[in-house]
Design a protein around this motif. Structure first.
Motif, PDB file in Angstrom:
ATOM      1  N   UNK A  41       0.986  -1.274   0.152  1.00 18.30           N
ATOM      2  CA  UNK A  41       0.089   0.053   0.050  1.00 18.30           C
ATOM      3  C   UNK A  41       0.789   1.399   0.067  1.00 18.30           C
ATOM      4  N   UNK A  42       0.628   1.923  -0.887  1.00 18.86           N
ATOM      5  CA  UNK A  42       1.364   3.241  -1.077  1.00 18.86           C
ATOM      6  C   UNK A  42       2.537   3.313  -1.627  1.00 18.86           C
ATOM      7  N   UNK A  43       3.033   2.038  -2.393  1.00 22.58           N
ATOM      8  CA  UNK A  43       4.325   1.779  -3.106  1.00 22.58           C
ATOM      9  C   UNK A  43       4.424   1.878  -4.492  1.00 22.58           C
ATOM     10  N   UNK A  44       5.513   1.803  -4.924  1.00 21.51           N
ATOM     11  CA  UNK A  44       5.572   1.786  -6.443  1.00 21.51           C
ATOM     12  C   UNK A  44       6.055   0.491  -6.844  1.00 21.51           C
ATOM     13  N   UNK A  45       5.180  -0.074  -7.862  1.00 20.47           N
ATOM     14  CA  UNK A  45       5.626  -1.401  -8.672  1.00 20.47           C
ATOM     15  C   UNK A  45       5.816  -1.123  -9.964  1.00 20.47           C
ATOM     16  N   UNK A  46       6.811  -1.831 -10.160  1.00 15.40           N
ATOM     17  CA  UNK A  46       7.439  -1.735 -11.823  1.00 15.40           C
ATOM     18  C   UNK A  46       6.912  -2.627 -12.687  1.00 15.40           C
ATOM     19  N   UNK A  47       6.501  -2.346 -13.950  1.00 12.88           N
ATOM     20  CA  UNK A  47       5.823  -3.026 -14.955  1.00 12.88           C
ATOM     21  C   UNK A  47       6.612  -2.773 -16.455  1.00 12.88           C
ATOM     22  N   UNK A  54       5.010   1.802 -12.335  1.00 14.22           N
ATOM     23  CA  UNK A  54       5.518   2.751 -12.977  1.00 14.22           C
ATOM     24  C   UNK A  54       6.367   1.730 -14.015  1.00 14.22           C
ATOM     25  N   UNK A  55       6.140   2.422 -15.474  1.00 12.66           N
ATOM     26  CA  UNK A  55       6.442   1.661 -16.799  1.00 12.66           C
ATOM     27  C   UNK A  55       8.055   1.761 -17.011  1.00 12.66           C
ATOM     28  N   UNK A  56       8.904   0.634 -16.742  1.00 13.29           N
ATOM     29  CA  UNK A  56      10.240   0.486 -16.934  1.00 13.29           C
ATOM     30  C   UNK A  56      10.504  -0.247 -18.030  1.00 13.29           C
ATOM     31  N   UNK A  57      10.197  -1.385 -18.333  1.00  6.09           N
ATOM     32  CA  UNK A  57      10.767  -2.097 -19.559  1.00  6.09           C
ATOM     33  C   UNK A  57      10.743  -3.720 -19.114  1.00  6.09           C
ATOM     34  N   UNK A  58      11.643  -4.442 -19.556  1.00  5.05           N
ATOM     35  CA  UNK A  58      11.613  -5.744 -19.757  1.00  5.05           C
ATOM     36  C   UNK A  58      12.215  -6.213 -18.245  1.00  5.05           C
ATOM     37  N   UNK A  59      12.308  -7.637 -18.145  1.00  3.47           N
ATOM     38  CA  UNK A  59      12.603  -8.161 -16.856  1.00  3.47           C
ATOM     39  C   UNK A  59      14.099  -7.511 -16.230  1.00  3.47           C
ATOM     40  N   UNK A  60      14.989  -7.712 -17.126  1.00  6.15           N
ATOM     41  CA  UNK A  60      16.440  -7.210 -16.587  1.00  6.15           C
ATOM     42  C   UNK A  60      16.149  -5.824 -16.213  1.00  6.15           C
TER      43      UNK A  60
END
Length: 330
Positions: free
Chosen positions: A129-135, A165-171
């Motif tokens: 909750x309240x955190x940032x998740x990368x996708x 947060x849109x970041x890119x692939x798994x690496x």
């Protein structure tokens, strides 16, 4: 292939050069398949390329990694590519809702897979909750996997202040988690393994959660099926041969080599975790999963009327899989 579209392709994996004398004497049919995924899920494709399984059936198949699902869908809709390997995502359903005659013809992995990896400071799903998740992308595979997991845990991104947060692939995402730029992200088993060893929290192995989902499958258009049914059938034959090859323990060195090469890992040993996950991921019978597609229509249809009107049954064509089953291929 259109040069403007080709500029978006980040990785191009050419077909194996293995041929028999008979194959060498016959022209191969060229076909292009895209994927927006970059994990051990693509092992069947990497191995099929390296072992020449598509050429066995008269195909010169080029497997192209694109930066996101929407790019793959655009290429498929325009006819620049013929097939796409991936999950049922917002891009896939959005393309179908806008009129692309899209169908799943196979489902190699028919459940959520991978780990939701989090910072060592995160001990339970509620701590997100309240955190940032990368996708990888908005409404893409990693977003979909994560959103369905949050829903299972009783969490809602908007209500609970969770930011994607849109970041890119798994690496890229694994590195962001390592650098504490994000609190959590969905990762395949290959990229999750080093983080586990460094004390990062594994909130869940998604394969153990009872969530219906059409994960890694093969998509094409009805237009292409009508014009080239034999190509679609032979692509699936090559994939089934590859999955059979992967399942044989004696082939472990070859599979590890293909997986490491496909994921651009510096050491073959780094592919072991991903390799060991494959028996629990791949289906023996590669039927696409209608209920898994319906689950995502439900999720995305809540805010998109066009997607809400889609019917999961219209997005599946299992005639080729049924034929392979009847022949005893699995």
């Amino acid at each position: 292939m259109n040069l403007k579209l080709a500029g978006y392709f980040s990785v191009l994996i050419s077909a194996s050069t293995l041929t028999s004398p008979l194959q060498a004497a016959q022209p191969l049919t060229k076909v292009v398949m895209t994927t927006g995924s970059f994990s051990e899920r693509e092992a069947a494709m990497y191995v099929a390329q390296d072992q020449g399984f598509f050429r066995r059936y008269g195909l010169d198949l080029t497997f192209v990694h694109v930066r996101s699902g929407p790019i793959g869908m655009a290429a498929l809709a325009s006819g620049e590519t013929q097939l796409h390997e991936g999950s049922v995502t917002g891009a896939v359903l959005g393309s179908a809702a806008e009129g692309t005659d899209l169908v799943f013809v196979a489902g190699m992995i028919n459940k959520l897979i991978g780990n939701i990896m989090a910072s060592p400071k995160i001990k339970a799903p509620s701590d997100l909750k309240g955190k940032v998740i990368g996708v990888t992308s908005a409404s893409g595979g990693s977003w979909m996997f994560t959103t369905l997991a949050l829903e299972y845990w009783g969490l809602d991104a908007k209500r609970d202040g969770i930011t994607f947060r849109i970041l890119g692939d798994e690496s890229v995402r694994s590195q962001a988690l390592l650098n504490d730029s994000i609190a959590a992200t969905h990762l395949g088993y290959t990229f999750a393994a080093p983080l586990k060893s460094r004390g990062f929290t594994n909130l869940a192995d998604l394969a153990e959660l009872p969530i219906p989902f059409q994960s890694t499958g093969v998509m094409t258009t009805r237009r292409f099926i009508n014009s080239s049914p034999e190509v679609v059938e032979n692509v699936l034959r090559g994939i089934v041969d590859s999955m059979t090859f992967i399942a044989q323990p004696d082939n472990k060195p070859a599979v590890l080599k293909s997986l490491a090469k496909g994921l651009r890992l510096p050491k073959v040993e780094q592919a072991i975790e991903g390799y060991e996950s494959l028996p629990g991921l791949y289906e023996r019978k590669i039927f696409p999963r209608t209920d898994g597609i319906r689950n995502v229509i439900r999720l995305l249809g809540a805010t998109n009327e066009k997607i809400r009107k889609l019917k999961a049954e219209d997005l599946v064509d299992d005639r080729f899989v049924k034929k392979l089953e009847k022949e005893g291929k699995f």
